[in-house]
Design a protein around this motif. Structure first.
Motif, mmCIF file in Angstrom:
data_model
loop_
_atom_site.group_PDB
_atom_site.id
_atom_site.type_symbol
_atom_site.label_atom_id
_atom_site.label_comp_id
_atom_site.label_asym_id
_atom_site.label_seq_id
_atom_site.Cartn_x
_atom_site.Cartn_y
_atom_site.Cartn_z
ATOM 1 N N GLU A 109 38.191 29.447 45.919
ATOM 2 C CA GLU A 109 37.901 29.072 46.883
ATOM 3 C C GLU A 109 37.479 30.690 48.011
ATOM 4 O O GLU A 109 39.201 30.475 48.709
ATOM 5 C CB GLU A 109 36.987 28.708 47.798
ATOM 6 N N ASP A 110 36.896 31.419 48.365
ATOM 7 C CA ASP A 110 36.941 32.327 49.178
ATOM 8 C C ASP A 110 36.877 31.931 50.865
ATOM 9 O O ASP A 110 37.174 30.461 50.962
ATOM 10 C CB ASP A 110 36.201 33.678 49.167
ATOM 11 N N VAL A 111 37.110 31.984 51.622
ATOM 12 C CA VAL A 111 37.181 31.663 53.603
ATOM 13 C C VAL A 111 36.157 31.605 53.672
ATOM 14 O O VAL A 111 36.152 30.474 54.553
ATOM 15 C CB VAL A 111 37.802 32.716 54.328
ATOM 16 N N ASP A 112 34.809 31.508 52.667
ATOM 17 C CA ASP A 112 34.067 31.037 53.406
ATOM 18 C C ASP A 112 33.806 29.315 52.728
ATOM 19 O O ASP A 112 32.517 28.830 52.807
ATOM 20 C CB ASP A 112 32.377 31.292 52.946
ATOM 21 N N GLY A 113 34.939 29.584 51.770
ATOM 22 C CA GLY A 113 34.444 27.738 51.209
ATOM 23 C C GLY A 113 33.589 27.639 49.523
ATOM 24 O O GLY A 113 33.505 26.602 49.620
ATOM 25 N N LYS A 114 32.945 29.228 49.382
ATOM 26 C CA LYS A 114 31.860 29.468 48.269
ATOM 27 C C LYS A 114 33.343 29.948 46.897
ATOM 28 O O LYS A 114 34.432 30.398 47.315
ATOM 29 C CB LYS A 114 31.302 30.340 48.201
ATOM 30 N N VAL A 115 32.919 28.806 46.153
ATOM 31 C CA VAL A 115 33.799 28.957 45.157
ATOM 32 C C VAL A 115 34.296 30.646 44.337
ATOM 33 O O VAL A 115 32.559 31.374 43.876
ATOM 34 C CB VAL A 115 33.768 28.579 43.445
ATOM 35 N N LEU A 116 34.626 31.567 43.938
ATOM 36 C CA LEU A 116 34.912 32.900 43.508
ATOM 37 C C LEU A 116 33.982 32.743 42.306
ATOM 38 O O LEU A 116 35.006 32.092 41.116
ATOM 39 C CB LEU A 116 36.372 33.522 43.481
ATOM 40 N N ARG A 117 33.904 33.524 41.833
ATOM 41 C CA ARG A 117 33.106 33.266 40.043
ATOM 42 C C ARG A 117 34.036 33.359 38.892
ATOM 43 O O ARG A 117 34.777 34.901 39.490
ATOM 44 C CB ARG A 117 31.784 34.114 39.851
ATOM 45 N N GLY A 118 33.904 32.760 37.949
ATOM 46 C CA GLY A 118 34.786 32.549 37.719
ATOM 47 C C GLY A 118 36.447 32.472 37.745
ATOM 48 O O GLY A 118 37.622 32.959 36.678
ATOM 49 N N VAL A 119 37.157 32.842 39.125
ATOM 50 C CA VAL A 119 38.343 32.723 39.125
ATOM 51 C C VAL A 119 39.108 31.251 39.459
ATOM 52 O O VAL A 119 38.375 30.263 40.454
ATOM 53 C CB VAL A 119 38.554 33.557 40.731
ATOM 54 N N THR A 120 39.982 31.435 38.450
ATOM 55 C CA THR A 120 40.387 29.724 38.559
ATOM 56 C C THR A 120 42.678 30.177 38.378
ATOM 57 O O THR A 120 42.363 30.802 38.370
ATOM 58 C CB THR A 120 40.014 29.115 36.849
#
Length: 177
Positions: free
Chosen positions: A46-57
């Motif tokens: 998740e980025d600093v906005d709490g949104k999941v970074l697409r495809g990054v695990t």
């Protein structure tokens, strides 16, 4: 004299009003801190906005207790392997990783970067070591999904250029995950 009267009159009053308004507004600076995501063995970053970074695990591939090879008489430490997926050369996400007990209380934590994960054939795997006070209590190793790589300035540090979203505070021993 005419210039002095003109300067001292209305324009000075206007400058005082403008200057006072600018100082009291704190330049509109505001900080937000992301809420800590749910820790797990495998997480979506998740980025600093709490949104999941697409495809990054990221995932903890395995872990074990063993002496560190450079300090073989120092007792057992947590040796863990981790993997990042979906990262590219322009991103370098960083996640907190913690050894936890049966109740998911952190016994020791540190931050790992995807750039530290470089296995054979570009597999994005890495390993690291965690020292904990009581190794026998370790029941698992978990990743916290919040990207810690961006630590921008806060409003307190720089009211003009600081502010914006920030990751949650880094995990420490004693935190409930």
């Amino acid at each position: 004299m005419f210039v002095a009267r003109g300067f001292v009159g209305v324009p000075v009053l206007a400058l005082v009003v403008l200057a006072g308004g600018g100082c009291s507004s704190s330049w509109g600076c505001s900080d937000t801190t992301a809420k800590r995501g749910v820790a797990g063995v495998r997480v979506r970053v998740e980025d600093v906005d709490g949104k999941v970074l697409r495809g990054v695990t990221a995932e903890v591939v395995d872990w074990r207790l063993e002496p560190h090879p450079q300090k073989p008489y120092g007792g057992d430490v947590v040796h863990f392997h981790y993997r990042f997926g979906g990262v590219d050369e322009w991103s370098d996400p960083a996640l907190d990783v913690c050894a936890v007990d049966k109740k998911r209380v952190a016994l020791g934590c540190q931050t790992v970067y995807s750039s530290g994960a470089f296995g054979p054939n570009g597999s994005s795997t890495g390993d690291d070591w965690l020292t904990v006070e009581h190794p026998a209590q370790v029941a698992g190793v978990l990743l916290i999904p919040n990207d810690q790589s961006y630590q921008g300035q806060t409003c307190e540090q720089d009211v003009k250029d600081g502010g914006g979203p920030h990751p949650p505070a880094a995990a420490v021993s004693g935190d409930q995950l």
